[in-house]
Design a protein around this motif. Structure first.
Motif, PDB file in Angstrom:
ATOM      1  N   ALA A 180       0.842  -1.204   0.000  1.00 11.92           N
ATOM      2  CA  ALA A 180       0.000   0.000   0.000  1.00 11.92           C
ATOM      3  C   ALA A 180       0.874   1.251   0.000  1.00 11.92           C
ATOM      4  O   ALA A 180       0.608   2.204  -0.749  1.00 11.92           O
ATOM      5  CB  ALA A 180      -0.941  -0.005   1.203  1.00 11.92           C
ATOM      6  N   ASP A 181       1.925   1.252   0.813  1.00 11.71           N
ATOM      7  CA  ASP A 181       2.855   2.390   0.837  1.00 11.71           C
ATOM      8  C   ASP A 181       3.522   2.575  -0.520  1.00 11.71           C
ATOM      9  O   ASP A 181       3.665   3.701  -1.006  1.00 11.71           O
ATOM     10  CB  ASP A 181       3.928   2.196   1.913  1.00 11.71           C
ATOM     11  CG  ASP A 181       3.413   2.423   3.320  1.00 11.71           C
ATOM     12  OD1 ASP A 181       2.341   3.050   3.467  1.00 11.71           O
ATOM     13  OD2 ASP A 181       4.086   1.976   4.268  1.00 11.71           O
ATOM     14  N   MET A 182       3.936   1.474  -1.132  1.00 18.29           N
ATOM     15  CA  MET A 182       4.590   1.558  -2.444  1.00 18.29           C
ATOM     16  C   MET A 182       3.629   2.108  -3.496  1.00 18.29           C
ATOM     17  O   MET A 182       4.015   2.943  -4.320  1.00 18.29           O
ATOM     18  CB  MET A 182       5.106   0.188  -2.873  1.00 18.29           C
ATOM     19  CG  MET A 182       6.334  -0.264  -2.112  1.00 18.29           C
ATOM     20  SD  MET A 182       6.847  -1.943  -2.534  1.00 18.29           S
ATOM     21  CE  MET A 182       7.352  -1.737  -4.234  1.00 18.29           C
ATOM     22  N   GLU A 183       2.400   1.647  -3.475  1.00 17.73           N
ATOM     23  CA  GLU A 183       1.421   2.138  -4.445  1.00 17.73           C
ATOM     24  C   GLU A 183       1.141   3.617  -4.238  1.00 17.73           C
ATOM     25  O   GLU A 183       0.964   4.364  -5.196  1.00 17.73           O
ATOM     26  CB  GLU A 183       0.122   1.337  -4.351  1.00 17.73           C
ATOM     27  CG  GLU A 183       0.222  -0.024  -4.981  1.00 17.73           C
ATOM     28  CD  GLU A 183      -1.096  -0.771  -4.991  1.00 17.73           C
ATOM     29  OE1 GLU A 183      -2.161  -0.131  -5.171  1.00 17.73           O
ATOM     30  OE2 GLU A 183      -1.075  -1.999  -4.812  1.00 17.73           O
ATOM     31  N   ARG A 184       1.101   4.030  -2.994  1.00 21.73           N
ATOM     32  CA  ARG A 184       0.794   5.425  -2.691  1.00 21.73           C
ATOM     33  C   ARG A 184       1.953   6.348  -3.070  1.00 21.73           C
ATOM     34  O   ARG A 184       1.744   7.409  -3.637  1.00 21.73           O
ATOM     35  CB  ARG A 184       0.445   5.585  -1.210  1.00 21.73           C
ATOM     36  CG  ARG A 184      -0.093   6.953  -0.858  1.00 21.73           C
ATOM     37  CD  ARG A 184      -0.607   7.077   0.565  1.00 21.73           C
ATOM     38  NE  ARG A 184       0.376   6.738   1.572  1.00 21.73           N
ATOM     39  CZ  ARG A 184       0.404   5.607   2.271  1.00 21.73           C
ATOM     40  NH1 ARG A 184      -0.508   4.685   2.071  1.00 21.73           N
ATOM     41  NH2 ARG A 184       1.330   5.378   3.170  1.00 21.73           N
ATOM     42  N   THR A 185       3.177   5.935  -2.773  1.00 20.24           N
ATOM     43  CA  THR A 185       4.320   6.816  -3.011  1.00 20.24           C
ATOM     44  C   THR A 185       5.016   6.558  -4.339  1.00 20.24           C
ATOM     45  O   THR A 185       5.740   7.416  -4.823  1.00 20.24           O
ATOM     46  CB  THR A 185       5.365   6.679  -1.886  1.00 20.24           C
ATOM     47  OG1 THR A 185       5.819   5.330  -1.822  1.00 20.24           O
ATOM     48  CG2 THR A 185       4.794   7.090  -0.554  1.00 20.24           C
ATOM     49  N   GLY A 186       4.813   5.390  -4.914  1.00 15.52           N
ATOM     50  CA  GLY A 186       5.487   5.052  -6.158  1.00 15.52           C
ATOM     51  C   GLY A 186       6.887   4.530  -5.887  1.00 15.52           C
ATOM     52  O   GLY A 186       7.318   4.417  -4.741  1.00 15.52           O
ATOM     53  N   VAL A 187       7.580   4.211  -6.938  1.00 15.60           N
ATOM     54  CA  VAL A 187       8.956   3.735  -6.820  1.00 15.60           C
ATOM     55  C   VAL A 187       9.830   4.555  -7.758  1.00 15.60           C
ATOM     56  O   VAL A 187       9.382   5.009  -8.807  1.00 15.60           O
ATOM     57  CB  VAL A 187       9.084   2.224  -7.152  1.00 15.60           C
ATOM     58  CG1 VAL A 187       8.391   1.375  -6.110  1.00 15.60           C
ATOM     59  CG2 VAL A 187       8.555   1.912  -8.527  1.00 15.60           C
ATOM     60  N   ARG A 188      11.061   4.742  -7.360  1.00 17.02           N
ATOM     61  CA  ARG A 188      11.998   5.514  -8.177  1.00 17.02           C
ATOM     62  C   ARG A 188      12.527   4.622  -9.299  1.00 17.02           C
ATOM     63  O   ARG A 188      12.913   3.487  -9.069  1.00 17.02           O
ATOM     64  CB  ARG A 188      13.151   6.013  -7.322  1.00 17.02           C
ATOM     65  CG  ARG A 188      14.141   6.868  -8.091  1.00 17.02           C
ATOM     66  CD  ARG A 188      15.216   7.371  -7.173  1.00 17.02           C
ATOM     67  NE  ARG A 188      14.660   8.329  -6.254  1.00 17.02           N
ATOM     68  CZ  ARG A 188      14.851   9.641  -6.346  1.00 17.02           C
ATOM     69  NH1 ARG A 188      15.593  10.128  -7.290  1.00 17.02           N
ATOM     70  NH2 ARG A 188      14.305  10.453  -5.479  1.00 17.02           N
TER      71      ARG A 188
END
Length: 183
Positions: free
Chosen positions: A137-145
């Protein structure tokens, strides 16, 4: 209304039970609420118990484990041209639908939790899958570099490798043909 729920939703000491909680966490995060205390997700429990099953949705789980046919989202909002947004559903219908979802989710939790223990996958569910849901959920919300420069170089390198392999294939076959053809 969300402001009144925020202290409860963000209180880690208050255990939360849900169905597809990652989605709920993302929606609530969009409204400034960081859900804490996710204790049991029935969708994840179903996945841990039966990873190959075609659906882990609430309707399918309710039918299988509780022998109960739920009111579907489409029943409430309609379909096709006549479909309306959930915000357009009358309050009583929305309340009944949401209450049923909450009730079924709790009943599924009570049904699935012992099964996790019986199948010896309770620790996997609790220690791996539930925490992973929060990470995802955190990854989806913030995205990935993404390192676009590196990927561009890698793409060029792979194109060269593919081209060399194609030439070797043509050489071995003695003629050129469509390598990508399934026939």
């Amino acid at each position: 209304m969300l402001n009144r729920l925020k202290p409860v939703l963000e209180n880690k000491a208050v255990a939360k039970i849900g169905q597809n909680m990652k989605y709920d966490m993302l929606v609530l995060a969009h409204h400034g609420i960081a859900v804490q205390g996710a204790a049991f997700d029935t969708m994840i429990a179903s996945y841990v118990l039966h990873p190959g099953r075609p659906s882990h949705g609430l309707d399918a789980l309710a039918l299988e484990y509780l022998n109960y046919k739920t009111t579907t989202y489409a029943d409430v909002t309609g379909t096709g041209r006549k479909q309306i947004g959930f915000d357009e559903v009358d309050v009583q219908t929305a309340t009944d639908y949401s209450g049923e979802d909450a009730d079924i989710t709790l009943r599924l939790k009570l049904n699935l939790a012992p099964r996790l223990a019986e199948q010896g996958v309770e620790a996997l569910f609790r220690d791996m899958e539930m925490p992973l849901m929060e990470v995802l959920a955190d990854m989806e919300r913030t995205g990935v570099r993404i390192d676009a420069s590196f990927l561009q170089k890698m793409s060029g390198s792979l194109e060269g490798d593919i081209s060399s392999l194609e030439e070797k294939i043509y050489e071995l076959a003695g003629e050129k043909f469509n390598i990508n053809s399934p026939k």
